[in-house]
Design an enzyme around this catalytic site. Structure first.
Site, PDB file in Angstrom:
ATOM      1  N   TYR A   1      32.530  27.163  50.525  1.00 37.04           N
ATOM      2  CA  TYR A   1      32.666  28.164  51.523  1.00 37.04           C
ATOM      3  C   TYR A   1      33.885  28.398  51.980  1.00 37.04           C
ATOM      4  O   TYR A   1      34.818  27.239  52.238  1.00 37.04           O
ATOM      5  CB  TYR A   1      31.735  27.822  52.719  1.00 37.04           C
ATOM      6  CG  TYR A   1      30.206  27.490  52.432  1.00 37.04           C
ATOM      7  CD1 TYR A   1      29.324  28.586  51.951  1.00 37.04           C
ATOM      8  CD2 TYR A   1      29.394  26.372  52.427  1.00 37.04           C
ATOM      9  CE1 TYR A   1      27.953  28.519  51.539  1.00 37.04           C
ATOM     10  CE2 TYR A   1      28.126  26.158  52.395  1.00 37.04           C
ATOM     11  CZ  TYR A   1      27.424  27.338  51.651  1.00 37.04           C
ATOM     12  OH  TYR A   1      26.200  27.346  51.524  1.00 37.04           O
TER      13      TYR A   1
ATOM     14  N   PHE B   1      26.754  24.081  48.254  1.00 38.58           N
ATOM     15  CA  PHE B   1      25.831  24.934  49.329  1.00 38.58           C
ATOM     16  C   PHE B   1      25.720  24.194  50.534  1.00 38.58           C
ATOM     17  O   PHE B   1      24.899  24.577  51.636  1.00 38.58           O
ATOM     18  CB  PHE B   1      24.356  24.895  48.626  1.00 38.58           C
ATOM     19  CG  PHE B   1      24.442  25.816  47.376  1.00 38.58           C
ATOM     20  CD1 PHE B   1      24.311  27.193  47.764  1.00 38.58           C
ATOM     21  CD2 PHE B   1      24.347  24.973  46.076  1.00 38.58           C
ATOM     22  CE1 PHE B   1      24.173  27.792  46.580  1.00 38.58           C
ATOM     23  CE2 PHE B   1      24.231  25.972  44.846  1.00 38.58           C
ATOM     24  CZ  PHE B   1      24.184  27.437  45.119  1.00 38.58           C
TER      25      PHE B   1
ATOM     26  N   HIS C   1      20.785  33.521  42.095  1.00 36.66           N
ATOM     27  CA  HIS C   1      21.598  32.733  43.303  1.00 36.66           C
ATOM     28  C   HIS C   1      20.812  33.023  44.596  1.00 36.66           C
ATOM     29  O   HIS C   1      20.299  33.964  44.726  1.00 36.66           O
ATOM     30  CB  HIS C   1      22.816  33.426  43.144  1.00 36.66           C
ATOM     31  CG  HIS C   1      24.148  32.538  44.014  1.00 36.66           C
ATOM     32  ND1 HIS C   1      23.873  32.730  45.443  1.00 36.66           N
ATOM     33  CD2 HIS C   1      24.669  31.554  43.855  1.00 36.66           C
ATOM     34  CE1 HIS C   1      24.922  31.754  45.950  1.00 36.66           C
ATOM     35  NE2 HIS C   1      25.530  31.058  44.774  1.00 36.66           N
TER      36      HIS C   1
ATOM     37  N   ASP D   1      31.992  28.117  44.167  1.00 36.85           N
ATOM     38  CA  ASP D   1      33.149  27.542  44.872  1.00 36.85           C
ATOM     39  C   ASP D   1      33.001  27.208  46.392  1.00 36.85           C
ATOM     40  O   ASP D   1      31.880  27.752  46.698  1.00 36.85           O
ATOM     41  CB  ASP D   1      34.270  28.472  44.699  1.00 36.85           C
ATOM     42  CG  ASP D   1      34.241  29.829  45.296  1.00 36.85           C
ATOM     43  OD1 ASP D   1      33.357  30.001  45.822  1.00 36.85           O
ATOM     44  OD2 ASP D   1      35.478  30.406  45.734  1.00 36.85           O
TER      45      ASP D   1
END
Length: 245
Positions: free
Chosen positions: A89, A100, A209, A87
């Site tokens: 930031y 990202f 991740h 999701d």
């Protein structure tokens, strides 16, 4: 202009907040509309908009200002790489609607810094001046979060609200494309979407991740995964231009 590269679209200033819950104000490339437009008339889409509208009315700060920005910048016929995030930031000024990515001038969060660290280790790419990945989106890299809105200071606040119904369809649509595509699944959340992807037709790469909590941990450390170079070698083996990461 090469077929696999699109111009960067003009969008509202990054770093703002969601102003309203009307999807007609969230532009997408025309090729996505057969997927997005019916969604807003379905129970899941209507319920999602109602919940967003209620939270905005209650004074919640919701990011990003354009939830469908990834679909605006990268048309379906241009997609050759899909990078899945979870999701947006949740800090002020960070979310710009691309997984990202943060607007240039905003300090890259730790996950993005690790992404750039691996890019330098893998391909020798110098640390970029800014954290925006719009240049990737313009080259056919779909930077898709599975949940497309979040509230300030509350990660995953909108998980399970209905975004996943839409984004699962988008992932499956990319898998159904005639053009073979590279899917980068970083972290357990993204890897759960592997069932939506035809691994016999597409390149599917998995790693932890890039978060500092997992980037160097086994069994599939992100640092050292070599995915950026692997994608470019895979594209070039098919006579297609590499991504200029």
């Amino acid at each position: 202009m090469p077929a696999e590269q699109l111009p960067i679209a003009q969008v509202p200033a990054a770093g703002g907040r969601l102003a309203g819950a009307d999807p007609s104000g969230w532009p997408v490339a025309p090729g996505w509309r057969p997927l997005t437009e019916p969604f807003w008339s379905e129970p899941a889409g209507m319920a999602l908009c109602q919940r967003l509208a209620a939270r905005l009315q209650q004074g919640a700060v919701v990011y990003p200002p354009q939830p469908l920005r990834a679909l605006e910048l990268t048309a379906p016929q241009a997609v050759r790489v899909v990078i899945l995030g979870q999701d947006p930031y949740h800090g002020p000024g960070q979310a710009e609607g691309l997984a990202f990515s943060v607007p240039d001038g905003v300090r890259p969060p730790p996950s993005l810094r690790n992404l750039f660290l691996e890019l330098g280790r893998d391909l020798g790419v110098p640390l970029p001046a800014g954290g925006s990945l719009m240049r990737w989106a313009a080259q056919g890299v779909l930077l898709l979060n599975t949940c497309l809105t979040v509230e300030e200071g509350s990660p995953a606040a909108h998980a399970g609200w209905g975004w996943e119904v839409l984004t699962d369809r988008l992932i499956a649509h990319c898998s159904g494309n005639a053009q073979a595509t590279a899917f980068l699944l970083w972290g357990a959340h993204a890897q759960k979407k592997a069932a939506l992807i035809d691994g016999g037709r597409h390149l599917v790469l998995q790693a932890n991740h890039p978060s500092p909590l997992s980037a160097r941990r086994g069994p599939l450390p992100f640092i050292g995964c070599g995915h950026f170079g692997a994608v470019n070698r895979w594209l070039q083996a098919r006579g297609r231009p590499p991504v200029s990461w």
